[in-house]
Enzyme design. Structure first.
Site, short mmCIF file in Angstrom:
data_model
loop_
_atom_site.label_atom_id
_atom_site.label_comp_id
_atom_site.label_asym_id
_atom_site.label_seq_id
_atom_site.Cartn_x
_atom_site.Cartn_y
_atom_site.Cartn_z
N ASP A 86 -10.94 39.42 44.42
CA ASP A 86 -10.73 38.07 44.49
C ASP A 86 -11.23 37.70 45.84
OD1 ASP A 86 -9.39 35.54 44.17
OD2 ASP A 86 -7.30 36.48 44.21
N GLY A 100 -4.24 31.35 48.22
CA GLY A 100 -3.63 30.36 47.46
C GLY A 100 -4.00 28.91 47.55
N GLU A 108 -2.07 35.85 41.28
CA GLU A 108 -2.96 36.80 42.04
C GLU A 108 -2.20 37.77 42.57
OE1 GLU A 108 -6.29 33.32 43.67
OE2 GLU A 108 -4.44 33.90 44.89
C1 5RP Z 1 -6.90 30.73 44.94
C2 5RP Z 1 -7.17 31.83 46.12
C3 5RP Z 1 -8.71 31.95 46.33
O1 5RP Z 1 -9.08 33.17 46.40
C4 5RP Z 1 -9.09 31.25 47.68
O2 5RP Z 1 -8.35 30.10 47.66
C5 5RP Z 1 -10.44 31.33 47.94
O3 5RP Z 1 -11.26 30.34 47.18
P1 5RP Z 1 -12.79 30.42 47.38
O4 5RP Z 1 -13.35 31.44 46.85
O5 5RP Z 1 -12.96 29.04 46.27
O6 5RP Z 1 -12.92 29.89 48.72
O7 5RP Z 1 -6.27 32.40 46.92
O8 5RP Z 1 -5.60 30.69 44.91
#
Ligand code: 5RP
Length: 230
Positions: A86, A100, A108
Protein backbone atom coordinates in the site's frame (compact mmCIF):
# COMPACT_ATOMS: atom_id res chain seq x y z
CA UNK A 1 14.45 14.20 -13.22
CA UNK A 2 11.40 11.97 -12.85
CA UNK A 3 7.88 13.29 -12.37
CA UNK A 4 5.93 12.18 -9.30
CA UNK A 5 3.83 9.91 -11.50
CA UNK A 6 6.95 8.30 -12.97
CA UNK A 7 8.31 7.71 -9.45
CA UNK A 8 5.03 6.08 -8.44
CA UNK A 9 5.14 3.84 -11.53
CA UNK A 10 8.72 2.85 -10.71
CA UNK A 11 7.86 1.81 -7.15
CA UNK A 12 4.77 -0.02 -8.36
CA UNK A 13 6.97 -2.06 -10.68
CA UNK A 14 9.53 -2.67 -7.92
CA UNK A 15 6.70 -3.84 -5.65
CA UNK A 16 5.59 -6.32 -8.30
CA UNK A 17 9.11 -7.81 -8.29
CA UNK A 18 9.23 -7.75 -4.46
CA UNK A 19 5.96 -9.67 -4.23
CA UNK A 20 6.71 -12.20 -6.97
CA UNK A 21 10.11 -13.03 -5.53
CA UNK A 22 8.89 -13.31 -1.92
CA UNK A 23 5.56 -15.07 -2.31
CA UNK A 24 5.20 -18.69 -3.34
CA UNK A 25 2.53 -19.38 -5.99
CA UNK A 26 -0.97 -19.91 -4.59
CA UNK A 27 -0.76 -17.36 -1.78
CA UNK A 28 -3.12 -14.51 -0.94
CA UNK A 29 -1.95 -10.93 -1.38
CA UNK A 30 -3.22 -7.87 0.51
CA UNK A 31 -3.74 -4.77 -1.60
CA UNK A 32 -4.08 -1.12 -0.62
CA UNK A 33 -5.78 1.94 -2.03
CA UNK A 34 -4.76 5.11 -3.85
CA UNK A 35 -2.97 6.18 -6.99
CA UNK A 36 0.25 4.29 -6.18
CA UNK A 37 -1.67 1.15 -5.19
CA UNK A 38 -3.62 1.46 -8.47
CA UNK A 39 -0.36 1.44 -10.42
CA UNK A 40 0.72 -1.60 -8.41
CA UNK A 41 -2.56 -3.39 -9.24
CA UNK A 42 -1.99 -2.70 -12.93
CA UNK A 43 1.64 -3.87 -12.72
CA UNK A 44 0.81 -7.14 -10.95
CA UNK A 45 -2.30 -7.88 -13.04
CA UNK A 46 -0.46 -9.90 -15.74
CA UNK A 47 0.67 -12.21 -12.88
CA UNK A 48 -2.76 -12.66 -11.27
CA UNK A 49 -2.59 -16.45 -11.64
CA UNK A 50 0.36 -16.45 -9.24
CA UNK A 51 -2.18 -15.79 -6.45
CA UNK A 52 -5.12 -17.84 -5.23
CA UNK A 53 -6.80 -14.55 -4.36
CA UNK A 54 -6.39 -11.06 -2.99
CA UNK A 55 -7.79 -9.10 -0.06
CA UNK A 56 -8.72 -5.55 -0.95
CA UNK A 57 -8.78 -2.46 1.29
CA UNK A 58 -11.53 -0.50 -0.48
CA UNK A 59 -14.44 -0.69 -2.86
CA UNK A 60 -12.37 1.26 -5.42
CA UNK A 61 -9.48 -1.23 -5.32
CA UNK A 62 -11.91 -4.16 -5.40
CA UNK A 63 -13.48 -2.84 -8.60
CA UNK A 64 -10.07 -2.35 -10.23
CA UNK A 65 -8.92 -5.82 -9.15
CA UNK A 66 -12.08 -7.47 -10.42
CA UNK A 67 -11.75 -5.70 -13.78
CA UNK A 68 -8.33 -7.31 -14.07
CA UNK A 69 -9.84 -10.71 -13.20
CA UNK A 70 -8.42 -11.13 -9.70
CA UNK A 71 -10.38 -13.24 -7.22
CA UNK A 72 -11.17 -10.83 -4.38
CA UNK A 73 -11.71 -12.69 -1.10
CA UNK A 74 -13.69 -11.69 1.97
CA UNK A 75 -11.19 -10.67 4.65
CA UNK A 76 -13.19 -12.69 7.20
CA UNK A 77 -12.20 -15.86 5.35
CA UNK A 78 -8.48 -15.22 5.75
CA UNK A 79 -6.34 -15.57 8.87
CA UNK A 80 -3.13 -14.13 7.50
CA UNK A 81 -1.53 -12.90 4.29
CA UNK A 82 2.22 -12.90 3.66
CA UNK A 83 2.38 -9.39 2.17
CA UNK A 84 0.27 -6.23 2.11
CA UNK A 85 1.24 -3.55 -0.43
CA UNK A 86 0.00 0.00 0.00
CA UNK A 87 0.96 3.64 -0.38
CA UNK A 88 1.21 6.30 2.32
CA UNK A 89 0.73 10.03 2.70
CA UNK A 90 3.76 10.31 5.00
CA UNK A 91 6.38 7.92 6.36
CA UNK A 92 8.91 8.73 9.09
CA UNK A 93 12.42 7.29 9.59
CA UNK A 94 11.07 4.46 11.79
CA UNK A 95 8.49 3.36 9.21
CA UNK A 96 5.49 4.87 11.03
CA UNK A 97 3.00 6.06 8.43
CA UNK A 98 0.21 8.55 8.13
CA UNK A 99 -2.44 7.30 5.71
CA UNK A 100 -6.03 7.85 4.69
CA UNK A 101 -5.73 10.61 2.11
CA UNK A 102 -8.00 8.47 -0.05
CA UNK A 103 -10.38 7.76 2.83
CA UNK A 104 -9.73 4.02 3.03
CA UNK A 105 -7.81 4.05 6.32
CA UNK A 106 -10.02 1.66 8.30
CA UNK A 107 -10.08 -1.12 5.74
CA UNK A 108 -6.39 -0.54 5.03
CA UNK A 109 -5.65 -1.06 8.70
CA UNK A 110 -7.76 -4.20 8.81
CA UNK A 111 -5.92 -5.76 5.88
CA UNK A 112 -2.52 -4.51 7.11
CA UNK A 113 -3.22 -6.22 10.45
CA UNK A 114 -3.60 -9.55 8.63
CA UNK A 115 -0.22 -9.15 6.95
CA UNK A 116 3.07 -10.68 7.96
CA UNK A 117 4.85 -7.94 6.02
CA UNK A 118 3.70 -4.40 5.11
CA UNK A 119 5.41 -3.17 1.95
CA UNK A 120 4.96 0.60 1.70
CA UNK A 121 5.29 2.09 -1.77
CA UNK A 122 5.63 5.81 -2.31
CA UNK A 123 7.55 8.59 -3.97
CA UNK A 124 10.21 10.61 -2.15
CA UNK A 125 7.82 13.49 -1.35
CA UNK A 126 6.19 11.27 1.31
CA UNK A 127 9.31 10.86 3.44
CA UNK A 128 9.27 13.15 6.51
CA UNK A 129 11.18 13.47 9.78
CA UNK A 130 8.05 14.01 11.87
CA UNK A 131 4.53 13.02 10.85
CA UNK A 132 1.76 15.62 10.79
CA UNK A 133 2.32 18.04 7.96
CA UNK A 134 -0.32 16.06 6.07
CA UNK A 135 -3.61 16.34 8.00
CA UNK A 136 -4.38 13.28 10.13
CA UNK A 137 -7.58 11.60 8.90
CA UNK A 138 -9.89 10.32 11.62
CA UNK A 139 -12.90 8.26 10.55
CA UNK A 140 -15.90 8.75 12.83
CA UNK A 141 -19.47 7.64 13.29
CA UNK A 142 -21.39 10.71 12.09
CA UNK A 143 -23.15 11.37 15.44
CA UNK A 144 -19.74 11.75 17.14
CA UNK A 145 -18.39 14.31 14.66
CA UNK A 146 -18.69 17.38 16.93
CA UNK A 147 -17.40 15.62 20.02
CA UNK A 148 -14.37 14.14 18.26
CA UNK A 149 -13.70 17.51 16.61
CA UNK A 150 -13.56 19.15 20.06
CA UNK A 151 -11.16 16.50 21.32
CA UNK A 152 -8.83 16.90 18.34
CA UNK A 153 -8.96 20.68 18.76
CA UNK A 154 -7.95 20.25 22.40
CA UNK A 155 -4.79 18.57 21.09
CA UNK A 156 -4.05 21.70 19.05
CA UNK A 157 -5.43 20.55 15.70
CA UNK A 158 -7.47 22.51 13.22
CA UNK A 159 -10.20 20.15 12.12
CA UNK A 160 -12.26 20.01 8.97
CA UNK A 161 -14.98 17.61 7.94
CA UNK A 162 -13.95 16.03 4.64
CA UNK A 163 -16.07 16.91 1.62
CA UNK A 164 -16.07 15.30 -1.81
CA UNK A 165 -13.46 17.16 -3.87
CA UNK A 166 -14.95 20.12 -5.72
CA UNK A 167 -18.33 19.81 -3.99
CA UNK A 168 -20.09 20.71 -0.76
CA UNK A 169 -21.20 17.13 -0.14
CA UNK A 170 -19.80 15.24 2.82
CA UNK A 171 -17.39 12.45 1.87
CA UNK A 172 -18.82 9.13 3.10
CA UNK A 173 -16.46 6.20 3.52
CA UNK A 174 -17.01 2.59 2.44
CA UNK A 175 -18.09 2.00 6.08
CA UNK A 176 -20.63 4.87 6.04
CA UNK A 177 -18.33 6.91 8.28
CA UNK A 178 -17.24 10.54 7.96
CA UNK A 179 -13.66 11.77 7.96
CA UNK A 180 -12.25 14.56 10.09
CA UNK A 181 -8.93 15.91 8.79
CA UNK A 182 -6.86 17.17 11.70
CA UNK A 183 -4.10 19.53 10.61
CA UNK A 184 -1.40 21.28 12.60
CA UNK A 185 -0.42 18.28 14.74
CA UNK A 186 3.28 17.65 15.23
CA UNK A 187 3.22 13.93 15.84
CA UNK A 188 6.35 13.15 17.84
CA UNK A 189 4.91 10.00 19.44
CA UNK A 190 2.75 8.35 16.76
CA UNK A 191 2.28 5.11 18.71
CA UNK A 192 0.71 6.94 21.69
CA UNK A 193 -1.36 9.30 19.57
CA UNK A 194 -2.74 6.43 17.51
CA UNK A 195 -4.01 4.75 20.69
CA UNK A 196 -5.22 7.98 22.29
CA UNK A 197 -7.33 8.98 19.30
CA UNK A 198 -8.74 5.46 18.98
CA UNK A 199 -10.04 5.72 22.58
CA UNK A 200 -12.45 8.58 21.80
CA UNK A 201 -16.00 7.24 21.61
CA UNK A 202 -17.24 7.40 18.04
CA UNK A 203 -13.83 7.10 16.42
CA UNK A 204 -13.78 4.20 13.99
CA UNK A 205 -10.11 4.46 13.17
CA UNK A 206 -7.37 7.02 12.62
CA UNK A 207 -4.76 7.29 9.89
CA UNK A 208 -1.71 6.64 12.05
CA UNK A 209 -0.14 3.32 11.14
CA UNK A 210 2.38 3.28 13.96
CA UNK A 211 1.53 0.17 15.97
CA UNK A 212 1.45 -1.77 12.70
CA UNK A 213 4.08 0.15 10.76
CA UNK A 214 5.87 -0.61 7.50
CA UNK A 215 8.30 -3.53 7.36
CA UNK A 216 9.69 -2.65 3.94
CA UNK A 217 9.73 0.67 2.11
CA UNK A 218 10.12 0.97 -1.64
CA UNK A 219 10.62 4.64 -2.31
CA UNK A 220 10.99 6.30 -5.69
CA UNK A 221 13.76 8.88 -5.76
CA UNK A 222 15.66 10.73 -8.48
CA UNK A 223 18.34 7.99 -8.32
CA UNK A 224 15.78 5.22 -8.73
CA UNK A 225 13.96 2.98 -6.25
CA UNK A 226 15.47 2.63 -2.78
CA UNK A 227 14.56 -0.41 -0.68
CA UNK A 228 14.63 -0.02 3.07
CA UNK A 229 13.86 -2.56 5.76
CA UNK A 230 12.74 -1.50 9.26
C1 5RP B 1 -5.70 5.90 0.95
C2 5RP B 1 -4.28 5.92 1.40
C3 5RP B 1 -3.24 6.01 0.36
O1 5RP B 1 -2.37 4.94 0.49
C4 5RP B 1 -2.50 7.31 0.51
O2 5RP B 1 -3.43 8.37 0.52
C5 5RP B 1 -1.48 7.51 -0.60
O3 5RP B 1 -2.15 7.71 -1.82
P1 5RP B 1 -1.42 7.95 -3.18
O4 5RP B 1 -0.73 6.69 -3.55
O5 5RP B 1 -2.54 8.31 -4.12
O6 5RP B 1 -0.47 9.11 -3.00
O7 5RP B 1 -3.96 5.85 2.56
O8 5RP B 1 -6.59 5.91 2.03
Amino acid sequence: MYTQDQLKAMVADAAKNEVLSNMAPGGILGIGTGSTANLFIDAIAPHKDHFSGVISSSQASTERLQKHGFKVLDSNSVVSVPIYVDGADEIDPQGHMLKGGGGALTREKIVAQLAQSFVCICDASKEVDILGKFPLPVEVIPMAQAQVTRFLESLGATVSLRKIKGSDQIFVTDNQGWILDASGLKITDPVSLESEVNQIPGVICNGLFARRKADVLLIGESEGVRRQIY
